[in-house]
Scaffold this motif. Structure first.
Motif, PDB file in Angstrom:
ATOM      1  N   GLY A  54       1.290  -0.979  -0.143  1.00  0.00           N
ATOM      2  CA  GLY A  54       0.431   0.630  -0.003  1.00  0.00           C
ATOM      3  C   GLY A  54       0.999   1.155   0.266  1.00  0.00           C
ATOM      4  N   TYR A  56       0.189   4.280   0.397  1.00  0.00           N
ATOM      5  CA  TYR A  56      -0.396   5.755   1.560  1.00  0.00           C
ATOM      6  C   TYR A  56       0.622   6.077   1.714  1.00  0.00           C
ATOM      7  N   SER A  60      -5.246  10.222   5.541  1.00  0.00           N
ATOM      8  CA  SER A  60      -7.013  10.031   4.802  1.00  0.00           C
ATOM      9  C   SER A  60      -6.807   8.997   3.570  1.00  0.00           C
ATOM     10  N   ARG A  61      -7.184   8.081   2.651  1.00  0.00           N
ATOM     11  CA  ARG A  61      -7.036   7.349   1.903  1.00  0.00           C
ATOM     12  C   ARG A  61      -7.627   8.068   0.796  1.00  0.00           C
ATOM     13  N   GLU A  62      -8.856   8.245   0.802  1.00  0.00           N
ATOM     14  CA  GLU A  62      -9.745   9.403   0.185  1.00  0.00           C
ATOM     15  C   GLU A  62      -9.463  10.302  -0.134  1.00  0.00           C
ATOM     16  N   GLN A  65      -4.387  10.183  -1.847  1.00  0.00           N
ATOM     17  CA  GLN A  65      -4.261   9.514  -2.768  1.00  0.00           C
ATOM     18  C   GLN A  65      -2.636   9.260  -3.916  1.00  0.00           C
ATOM     19  N   LEU A  95     -10.790   4.926  -5.144  1.00  0.00           N
ATOM     20  CA  LEU A  95      -9.492   4.849  -4.663  1.00  0.00           C
ATOM     21  C   LEU A  95      -8.779   3.959  -6.065  1.00  0.00           C
ATOM     22  N   HIS A  97      -5.900   3.429  -6.339  1.00  0.00           N
ATOM     23  CA  HIS A  97      -4.737   3.351  -5.694  1.00  0.00           C
ATOM     24  C   HIS A  97      -4.482   1.947  -7.126  1.00  0.00           C
ATOM     25  N   GLU A 357       1.615   2.785   7.037  1.00  0.00           N
ATOM     26  CA  GLU A 357       0.903   3.529   6.591  1.00  0.00           C
ATOM     27  C   GLU A 357       0.287   3.941   7.140  1.00  0.00           C
ATOM     28  N   TRP A 359      -3.090   5.797   7.925  1.00  0.00           N
ATOM     29  CA  TRP A 359      -4.312   5.883   7.700  1.00  0.00           C
ATOM     30  C   TRP A 359      -5.052   4.848   8.349  1.00  0.00           C
TER      31      TRP A 359
END
Length: 428
Positions: A54, A56, A60-62, A65, A95, A97, A357, A359
Motif C-alpha cells: 500500500g 498511502y 486519509s486514503r480518500e 492518493q 480509491l 490506488h 501506512e 491511515w
C-alpha cells in the motif's frame, strides 16, 4: 579473388551472421520468457519474492492518493529488494490506488526493459450494510461486490502482462471481521464467475483465481468453518492464499509466546531469540493445519501465504505493558527466518507489508497497524533490510525524494535499547 581468401571471407560472413542471429535470438528468448510468466511459474518461485503493498502516505486514503511518480519510487525500491509480485486489496472507484499501481508498472516497463513486476489484484468483498451505521447483514452480500469484480476483470484484461492473480476478498469469511464478513457462498459465487470467464475466453486462461483469508477460514482451526461451501471453494480456486499472524497471537493466544520455565535462566537475548523461533513454528503449524485440511479436500491444491507480518511500534496490546512483541529486532528475525523457510519450501509469502501506512489507525500514531512496513513513512529501511542498504541495493533510489538510510542511523546498540523480553507475567 584468391580461392583460399574467398573461402575465408565466406566463413567469416557465416560466423558473424550466426553470431548476430544468435544474439538476436537470445534477446527474443529473454523477451519471450518475460512475456510468458504466469502465476503458475511465479508462485513458489524464490526468485520472485512477494509482498503486500500500500503506497498511502497520509492519514486519509480518500483525500490523498499516491501519485504515479510516488508509486514508481516505491516500485523501484521493492524491485531492488528482489520483489517481483505485489499484492493489492481493492479496486474501488474512489480509491484508484490499484489502477494507478498497474499504470506505474506499465510505465516503468516501457522505460526499462529489465523492470519486471506482477500483481495479485484484490477485489474487496462486503456484506450488506458494511461500514455503515446500520447493522451488517452477513447473510446478504453488498451490491457493490459485483461492480468490484467487474472492475478487477477490466484491469486484468487491460494489463494482462502484469495482473497474474485475482483474489476475491480479503479476510472476508473470518467471523471476527464483524464489520463486513460474508458467508462462504458469496466467495464461491464470484470465484466460479471468474473461472467461467476464463473458460469463455473473457479472461486469460493463465490468470489464477483465489481468495485470501485467515487460516481458520481455510479450515485450519475452528471446525465450524469446515462447511460444504468451503470445500467447493477449495476445489474451485487455483490455489489457497492463507494468512497467519503469530504477532497478533502473542496477545490473543499467548501460550507459545511466553518464556517457558526451562528458559527462565537464559539471557535476555536468548529468551528473545527463542521466542521468535517459536513464532516461526507457530506460523509453520498454521500453514500445516491449513495444508492438511485443504489436501484432504483436493490433493492437487497448493497453499501460499497471502499475509503475515510483524509490527515495530505498538501503543496497545503488543507493547511494553502488553505482550512486548513489538520492535525492529524481532521483526528482523521473523522476516528473515520466514523468507528462509518459505523460499526453501517453495511457498510464496506476500509479506505484510512493504511500507508503513498511517491511515490504518489515523487517530493513534503509535497504533501497531500503522507500523508493519519494512520501510518507514519517510523511507528509512528498518532493521530486517539494513543489509540491503549495506549492499547498495537502494543506491540512487529515493522515497519522497529522500535517499534511503537505516533506522536508528544504523546503530544496532541504540535499536536494542528498546527490545524487551516477552512479558511472561502478561495477563490479557
Amino acid at each position: 579473388m584468391n580461392f583460399k581468401f574467398q573461402i575465408l571471407v565466406t566463413i567469416l560472413v557465416l560466423f558473424i551472421g550466426f553470431g548476430c542471429s544468435s544474439k538476436k535470438d537470445n534477446k527474443e528468448v529473454k523477451k519471450e520468457i518475460k512475456e510468458e510468466m504466469t502465476a503458475a511459474k511465479i508462485l513458489g518461485n524464490p526468485e520472485y519474492l512477494a509482498i503486500s503493498y500500500g503506497g498511502y502516505r497520509e492519514k486519509s486514503r480518500e483525500d490523498n492518493q499516491p501519485t504515479i511518480p510516488q508509486l514508481k519510487e516505491d516500485l523501484k525500491l521493492m524491485h531492488a529488494m528482489g520483489i517481483r509480485i505485489i499484492r493489492t486489496y481493492n479496486v474501488q472507484p474512489k480509491l484508484p490506488h490499484a489502477a494507478n499501481i498497474l499504470e506505474a508498472i506499465s510505465q516503468l516497463k516501457k522505460e526499462d526493459s529489465n523492470f519486471e513486476m506482477y500483481v495479485m489484484l484484490g477485489a474487496w468483498m462486503d456484506c450488506l450494510n458494511a461500514w455503515t451505521d446500520k447493522e451488517p447483514n452477513h447473510d446478504i452480500e453488498s451490491a457493490q461486490n459485483g461492480e468490484e469484480i467487474a472492475r478487477a476483470v477490466a484491469l486484468a484484461n487491460k494489463y494482462p502482462d502484469i495482473v497474474k492473480v485475482i483474489a476475491v476478498g480479503n479476510e472476508a469469511m473470518i467471523k471476527w471481521a464483524t464489520s463486513y464478513y460474508v458467508q462462504p457462498s458469496v466467495i464461491l459465487k464470484w470465484v466460479n464467475h471468474l473461472q467461467n470467464l476464463k473458460k469463455e475466453g473473457k479472461l486469460s486462461k493463465d490468470l489464477w483465481i483465489t481468495c485470501s483469508d485467515d487460516f481458520a477460514s481455510w479450515g485450519g482451526g475452528d471446525p465450524s468453518y469446515r462447511v460444504k461451501d468451503l470445500e467447493d471453494i477449495i476445489k474451485s480456486v487455483d490455489y489457497v492464499s492463507m494468512h497467519t499472524y503469530a504477532y497478533h497471537n502473542s496477545h490473543y493466544n499467548p501460550g507459545f509466546w511466553k518464556v517457558p520455565e526451562n528458559e527462565q535462566q537464559f539471557s535476555d537475548i536468548e529468551k528473545i531469540d527463542n521466542a521468535m523461533l517459536r513464532a516461526l513454528e507457530f506460523a509453520k503449524k498454521q500453514y500445516k493445519d491449513v495444508s492438511d485440511y485443504v489436501k484432504s479436500i483436493d490433493s492437487t491444491k497448493t497453499i501460499h501465504i497471502g499475509e503475515t507480518g510483524w509490527a515495530t511500534i505498538s501503543s496497545g496490546h503488543y507493547g511494553e505493558n502488553g505482550s512486548r512483541a513489538t520492535d525492529e529486532y524481532k521483526q528482523g528475525l521473523y522476516y528473515n527466518q520466514l523468507r528462509e523457510w518459505t523460499n526453501k519450501e517453495g511457498i510464496s509469502c506476500f509479506y505484510f507489508e512493504a511500507f508503513d501506512e498511517q491511515w490504518k489507525d489515523a487517530q493513534n500514531a503509535n497504533g501497531s497497524e500503522n507500523h508493519f512496513g519494512l520501510f518507514t513513512l519517510k523511507g528509512e529501511a528498518k532493521y530486517p533490510i539494513w543489509n540491503l542498504v549495506d549492499k547498495g541495493n537502494f543506491k540512487g533510489l529515493t522515497r519522497n525524494g529522500a535517499p534511503i538510510i537505516k533506522t536508528f542511523n544504523g546503530n544496532k546498540e541504540t535499536l536494542m535499547d528498546g527490545v524487551l523480553v516477552p512479558n511472561t507475567d502478561y495477563n490479557r
